[in-house]
Scaffold this active site. Structure first.
Site, mmCIF file in Angstrom:
data_model
loop_
_atom_site.group_PDB
_atom_site.id
_atom_site.type_symbol
_atom_site.label_atom_id
_atom_site.label_comp_id
_atom_site.label_asym_id
_atom_site.label_seq_id
_atom_site.Cartn_x
_atom_site.Cartn_y
_atom_site.Cartn_z
ATOM 1 N N LYS A 151 5.151 -9.815 9.682
ATOM 2 C CA LYS A 151 4.955 -8.813 8.633
ATOM 3 C C LYS A 151 5.246 -9.357 7.234
ATOM 4 O O LYS A 151 4.651 -8.926 6.251
ATOM 5 C CB LYS A 151 5.801 -7.577 8.938
ATOM 6 C CG LYS A 151 5.299 -6.793 10.146
ATOM 7 C CD LYS A 151 6.165 -5.592 10.430
ATOM 8 C CE LYS A 151 5.568 -4.730 11.541
ATOM 9 N NZ LYS A 151 5.396 -5.459 12.796
ATOM 10 N N ASN A 159 9.519 6.624 13.748
ATOM 11 C CA ASN A 159 8.524 5.602 13.413
ATOM 12 C C ASN A 159 7.635 5.214 14.589
ATOM 13 O O ASN A 159 6.910 4.229 14.529
ATOM 14 C CB ASN A 159 9.201 4.341 12.849
ATOM 15 C CG ASN A 159 10.062 4.657 11.649
ATOM 16 O OD1 ASN A 159 9.601 5.254 10.684
ATOM 17 N ND2 ASN A 159 11.343 4.288 11.713
ATOM 18 N N GLU A 165 -3.151 -1.601 8.926
ATOM 19 C CA GLU A 165 -2.477 -0.326 8.746
ATOM 20 C C GLU A 165 -2.107 -0.113 7.279
ATOM 21 O O GLU A 165 -1.658 -1.028 6.598
ATOM 22 C CB GLU A 165 -1.225 -0.264 9.620
ATOM 23 C CG GLU A 165 -1.534 -0.439 11.100
ATOM 24 C CD GLU A 165 -0.383 -0.001 11.995
ATOM 25 O OE1 GLU A 165 0.689 0.345 11.474
ATOM 26 O OE2 GLU A 165 -0.569 0.005 13.219
ATOM 27 N N GLU A 187 0.705 -3.538 7.356
ATOM 28 C CA GLU A 187 0.713 -4.676 8.267
ATOM 29 C C GLU A 187 -0.645 -4.781 8.942
ATOM 30 O O GLU A 187 -1.453 -3.851 8.887
ATOM 31 C CB GLU A 187 1.801 -4.501 9.331
ATOM 32 C CG GLU A 187 1.613 -3.257 10.187
ATOM 33 C CD GLU A 187 2.741 -3.043 11.171
ATOM 34 O OE1 GLU A 187 3.330 -4.042 11.618
ATOM 35 O OE2 GLU A 187 3.032 -1.885 11.499
#
Length: 669
Positions: free
Chosen positions: A116, A235, A275, A288
């Site tokens: 990431k 999340n 995303e 990411e």
């Protein structure tokens, strides 16, 4: 084209890949751990190879064992699914050295996008809009506090090698940064073998929208529209849909074009997902890139008609994409609900055990809609503490969003799961929630709408009348069957009792029958609390799902026997019912209520799990909100905090111990 592939995964995604491979005429090899010896993916595959103990770190995460299985079976390629080794470049490189094809992107793209931190650097260089943050490696909690203060609260702490909500925390102050940093690193280390984390600005009221890509090795890259994944808990995505009800054509095109540019920048081949976080003004920021198949890929398949797994296999075999961007059309609407083994009434804590009953809704056409269920379990299967708690992914497609949501609600109401706790009641309630139906979404939806957790819902007046009618119809059908079996059919001249009282929870509802006979199929008019309702159903005793009409409303509800009655589950409601005569109801109101035992001086383990740490000592004074213990279950660490000021008495558990649900961790003085 390959003649045999190995699926380096388990559960529903392994079954999903096997289905496409079988349709393509490709033989499949499954791998399995001790815990998965009798799993569905093992049964479905043409061959299966045992690769080690239940713990993923000793089986599914060991690249050498996967490669040995390929050599032993002659598999020419490996599909990694998602999670496990799907985004590990070293695994891809090891396969290449052995002449085995990785059905996914090349190591260069995995290294660039799978990390990431590095992916944000590439995105910035490719002029993709990114969220403000610190992309360097954070060494310790003090460093994390300094960075968070510079960025400005709230911030998101995320595992660099993470995914699926693991290793991710939101922090609103220094104390939460310190605790979140430690938890995120610990989860990242246990889930991905990489404890690096980074910090970025947390966008308030964000929507989570992602772009699906396909890219071949011949320079062709297309985007297949978007998915909205804004309904999340801790999340972790819970419900997804395609397309997004929020995007306009201009924003969709801009996000798609930036995603394609990023894929070209890293020479991406295979299926991948970019995303984004989108704010209320449709400004979007890169989060990411997932260099693998996404959990929620079925909704894209349903609206595009493109099998993503098939395209991944064909791209890996060197084929060109059979379509260009101008050929991609979005047709209708699709919704996905993730069915998890977790208890929505206990803050969604994990649940394990045997599926004593597993009856998903039928797949295929359902009126104007289509139902699809991707699953990796079966009735009698065991839900293990070692892996992700997902049971199934239920999807519906229809021409419009409203129709797809309505079809999803009905499918969930008919999805029978017994033996463990599960989130079907929550998902069913979600489909009826006004904010969801109006598409007023954000990633904070669950926290905002259920700030005190999801609690058993109370039926409104309309729902009470419908449930009372269902309960009485079931009781009359059951009584009629008993009399029929005893060869004592009631004659037409011997009318039914016409006055009843149906107890729903603590409410007593007066019901009068307006017909005198029980017919098969059942059809009867009733006066329910002063309202005349016609009840029609072909339900039979013992069936877990009641389908029929009450008045003008079509209803799918679940019926489970309890002592002297039935539990009714419908639209997120779960209500105990008893059918009584008026006299019995009068006496029933006088019965004393048995109070539950007092557990206020005990810390009980809320789920089966492993004790990671005990944060207190015997005799210690603890303030409300302070950490008492950390328990890990299904790859997630759960922090157990004090609900009030207290003094620790006896500590019964120790770090490293495996505990059952409701086991006593400690006692308070």
């Amino acid at each position: 084209m390959f003649t045999k592939i190995l699926i380096a995964n388990r559960g529903e995604i392994a079954c999903r890949v096997i289905k496409t491979a079988r349709r393509m005429g490709i033989a499949t090899v499954a791998v399995y751990s001790d815990a998965d010896r009798d799993a569905l993916h093992v049964e479905m595959a043409d061959e299966a190879v045992h690769i080690g103990p239940a713990a993923a770190a000793e089986s599914y995460l060991v690249a050498e064992k996967i490669i040995e299985a390929c050599k032993a079976t002659g598999a020419q390629a490996v599909h990694p699914g998602y999670g496990f080794l799907s985004e590990r470049a070293s695994f891809c490189e090891a396969l290449e050295k052995e002449g085995i094809v990785f059905i996914g992107p090349k190591p260069k793209a995995i290294n660039a996008m799978g990390d990431k931190i590095e992916s944000k650097k590439f995105a910035s260089a490719a002029n993709v809009s990114t969220v403000p943050g610190y992309l360097g490696v954070i060494e310790n909690a003090e460093h994390a506090e300094t960075i968070a203060a510079e960025i400005g609260y709230p911030v998101m702490i995320k595992a660099s090698a993470g995914g699926g909500g693991k290793g991710m925390r939101i922090a609103w102050n220094e104390a939460e940064v310190r605790d979140g940093f430690d938890r995120a690193r610990s989860e990242a280390r246990s889930s991905f073998g990489d404890d690096r984390v980074f910090i970025e600005k947390y966008v308030v009221d964000p929507r989570h929208i992602e772009i699906q890509l396909l890219a071949d090795a011949h320079g062709n890259v297309v985007y297949l529209g978007e998915r909205e994944c804004s309904i999340q808990r801790r999340n972790q995505k819970v419900a997804e849909e395609a397309p997004s009800p929020f995007l306009d054509e201009a924003t969709r095109a801009a996000m798609g074009e930036q995603s394609v540019a990023l894929a070209r920048a890293v020479d991406y081949h295979s299926a991948g997902t970019v995303e984004f976080i989108v704010d209320r003004d449709r400004n979007f920021y890169f989060l990411e890139m997932n260099t693998r198949l996404q959990v929620e890929h079925p909704v894209t398949e349903l609206v595009t008609g493109i099998d993503l797994v098939e395209q991944m296999i064909r791209i890996a075999a060197g084929e060109k994409l059979p379509f260009a961007q101008k050929d991609i059309e979005l047709n209708g609407w699709a919704v996905e609900s993730r069915i998890y083994a977790e208890d929505p009434y206990r803050n969604f804590l994990p649940s394990i055990g045997r599926l004593t009953r597993y009856r998903p809704p039928s797949e295929g056409k359902a009126g104007n809609a289509v139902v699809r269920n991707d699953t990796g379990v079966f009735e009698g299967a065991e839900i293990s503490m070692y892996y992700d708690p997902m049971i199934a992914k239920l999807c519906t497609w229809a021409p419009t969003r409203a129709e797809a949501v309505e079809a999803m609600g009905e499918a969930l109401d008919g999805f029978v799961v017994d033996g463990i706790e599960h989130n079907v009641p929550f998902l069913s309630a979600l489909m009826k929630h006004p904010r969801w139906r109006e598409a007023r979404l954000s990633t904070g939806f669950i926290a905002e709408e259920y700030p005190d957790g999801f609690a058993p819902m109370m039926p409104d007046e309309r729902q009470r009348a419908a449930l009372a009618a269902i309960a009485l119809s079931a009781a009359l059908i059951e009584a009629n069957r008993r009399e029929t079996f005893a060869d004592r059919l009631r004659a037409a001249s011997d009318p039914l009792r016409d006055h009843w009282s149906v107890r729903l929870g603590d409410d007593y509802i007066d019901v009068r029958l307006l017909d005198g006979l029980v017919t098969v199929p059942f059809e009867m008019d009733m006066d329910v609390a002063g309202e005349t309702l016609s009840v029609v159903t072909d339900w039979r005793p013992g069936e877990p799902v009641w389908r029929g009409k009450v008045g003008k409303q079509s209803i799918t509800a679940q019926l489970r026997p309890i002592l002297n009655g039935l539990r009714l589950d419908w639209q997120g409601l779960s209500v105990k019912s008893r059918v009584l005569t008026p006299r019995h109801a009068e006496l029933d109101r006088l019965m004393p209520v048995k109070l539950p035992p007092d557990t206020s001086k005990l810390l009980l383990c809320p789920m089966p799990g492993l004790v990671v740490s005990i944060a207190v000592t015997e005799g210690q004074d603890v303030k409300a909100g302070e950490t008492l213990a950390v328990v890990e279950a299904m790859k997630m660490e759960n922090v157990l905090r004090a609900e009030r000021d207290l003094v620790v008495g006896v500590i019964n558990a120790r770090p490293g111990e495996s505990l059952a649900v409701d086991a006593v961790i400690m006692e308070f003085a």
